[in-house]
Design an enzyme around this catalytic site. Structure first.
Site, PDB file in Angstrom:
ATOM      1  N   GLU A  48       0.847  -1.199   0.000  1.00 15.28           N
ATOM      2  CA  GLU A  48       0.000   0.000   0.000  1.00 15.28           C
ATOM      3  C   GLU A  48       0.875   1.238   0.000  1.00 15.28           C
ATOM      4  O   GLU A  48       0.820   2.055  -0.911  1.00 15.28           O
ATOM      5  CB  GLU A  48      -0.927  -0.005   1.218  1.00 15.28           C
ATOM      6  CG  GLU A  48      -1.835   1.207   1.291  1.00 15.28           C
ATOM      7  CD  GLU A  48      -2.725   1.198   2.518  1.00 15.28           C
ATOM      8  OE1 GLU A  48      -3.411   2.219   2.747  1.00 15.28           O
ATOM      9  OE2 GLU A  48      -2.744   0.193   3.256  1.00 15.28           O
ATOM     10  N   HIS A  82       4.550  -0.824   7.745  1.00 21.01           N
ATOM     11  CA  HIS A  82       3.494  -0.692   6.741  1.00 21.01           C
ATOM     12  C   HIS A  82       3.206   0.788   6.585  1.00 21.01           C
ATOM     13  O   HIS A  82       3.496   1.564   7.502  1.00 21.01           O
ATOM     14  CB  HIS A  82       2.224  -1.435   7.195  1.00 21.01           C
ATOM     15  CG  HIS A  82       1.161  -1.494   6.146  1.00 21.01           C
ATOM     16  ND1 HIS A  82      -0.028  -0.786   6.249  1.00 21.01           N
ATOM     17  CD2 HIS A  82       1.113  -2.159   4.978  1.00 21.01           C
ATOM     18  CE1 HIS A  82      -0.765  -1.044   5.175  1.00 21.01           C
ATOM     19  NE2 HIS A  82      -0.104  -1.857   4.386  1.00 21.01           N
ATOM     20  N   HIS A 131      11.488  -5.618  19.619  1.00 23.85           N
ATOM     21  CA  HIS A 131      10.295  -6.454  19.620  1.00 23.85           C
ATOM     22  C   HIS A 131       8.995  -5.644  19.674  1.00 23.85           C
ATOM     23  O   HIS A 131       8.832  -4.764  20.517  1.00 23.85           O
ATOM     24  CB  HIS A 131      10.327  -7.411  20.813  1.00 23.85           C
ATOM     25  CG  HIS A 131      11.665  -8.024  21.054  1.00 23.85           C
ATOM     26  ND1 HIS A 131      12.247  -8.945  20.197  1.00 23.85           N
ATOM     27  CD2 HIS A 131      12.566  -7.836  22.039  1.00 23.85           C
ATOM     28  CE1 HIS A 131      13.435  -9.299  20.662  1.00 23.85           C
ATOM     29  NE2 HIS A 131      13.649  -8.629  21.774  1.00 23.85           N
ATOM     30  N   HIS A 162       4.953   3.124  11.024  1.00 21.44           N
ATOM     31  CA  HIS A 162       3.903   3.224  10.009  1.00 21.44           C
ATOM     32  C   HIS A 162       4.168   4.439   9.142  1.00 21.44           C
ATOM     33  O   HIS A 162       4.263   5.564   9.638  1.00 21.44           O
ATOM     34  CB  HIS A 162       2.529   3.331  10.667  1.00 21.44           C
ATOM     35  CG  HIS A 162       1.412   2.946   9.750  1.00 21.44           C
ATOM     36  ND1 HIS A 162       0.988   3.763   8.723  1.00 21.44           N
ATOM     37  CD2 HIS A 162       0.657   1.825   9.691  1.00 21.44           C
ATOM     38  CE1 HIS A 162       0.012   3.158   8.064  1.00 21.44           C
ATOM     39  NE2 HIS A 162      -0.215   1.978   8.636  1.00 21.44           N
TER      40      HIS A 162
END
Length: 207
Positions: free
Chosen positions: A56, A75, A111, A116
């Protein structure tokens, strides 16, 4: 190409299907996922359950000797509109090239961290456990302590965001404390990088 490394699908906003471009010296664990417009540099370690999804927000870059630890998510927001035009507010520019997410050299994404896009994390940064970065730039040699959040602000070089603190304005980012001699995380990133580069080498030798 292994099943956990695959091309992105063609969509109404993206007519091009890309396979990830991964250095032969990087190691992608079989339980990690790498999809689409992603490039991964030399001796990068990608741990189990990490998700790096360039389907995306395009493109995602992870530069040399960085590490993407267990359950980290990378992302980004949509970077191309329905007419094929770039959505500038969802992109970042580094050295003349546009990205959804840019991760520099020798960066540790610990972790369960989430980066984003649009976002930039420059060289030699430690991004602690369960942190969140969005619409932000993290300057070189900085530290985001565990559960820190940076949203819509640019962290200057050599600063740290204390554990659990959320930064949402540039004024707060500019007032962040500088890393000092004896600071708890002063050498953490260097130590983590050394370990994970050796792990990437070792896992590749076992193949």
């Amino acid at each position: 190409m292994p099943e956990n490394v695959e091309a992105n699908p063609i969509t109404s906003w993206n007519p091009e299907s890309k396979h990830p471009n991964i250095s032969e010296t990087a190691y992608i664990h079989p339980q990690a996922t790498v999809i689409g417009a992603v490039s991964i540099g030399e001796r990068v370690m990608v741990a189990p359950y990490a998700s790096i999804r360039g389907d995306e927000g395009l493109d995602i870059r992870i530069d040399d000797q960085s590490n993407v630890q267990d359950a980290v998510v990378l992302h980004g927001r949509q970077t191309i509109d329905q007419n094929g035009n770039p959505i500038k507010e969802n992109q970042v520019e580094v050295e003349g090239k546009n990205y959804s997410i840019y991760i520099g050299k020798r960066v540790s994404l610990a972790h369960q961290a989430q980066v984003h896009g649009p976002a930039v994390v420059f060289d030699d940064v430690f991004v602690g456990m369960q942190t969140f970065v969005y619409k932000a730039t993290i300057g070189k040699n900085s530290v985001l302590e565990p559960k820190a959040c940076v949203i819509g602000a640019n962290v200057p070089e050599n600063r740290y965001v204390p554990a659990g603190v959320t930064i949402t304005s540039q004024k707060d980012a500019d007032n962040l404390p500088e890393i000092y001699e004896g600071y708890t995380f002063e050498h953490t990133n260097q130590e983590v990088i050394e370990v994970n580069v050796e792990l990437a080498d070792g896992y590749n030798q076992m193949k």
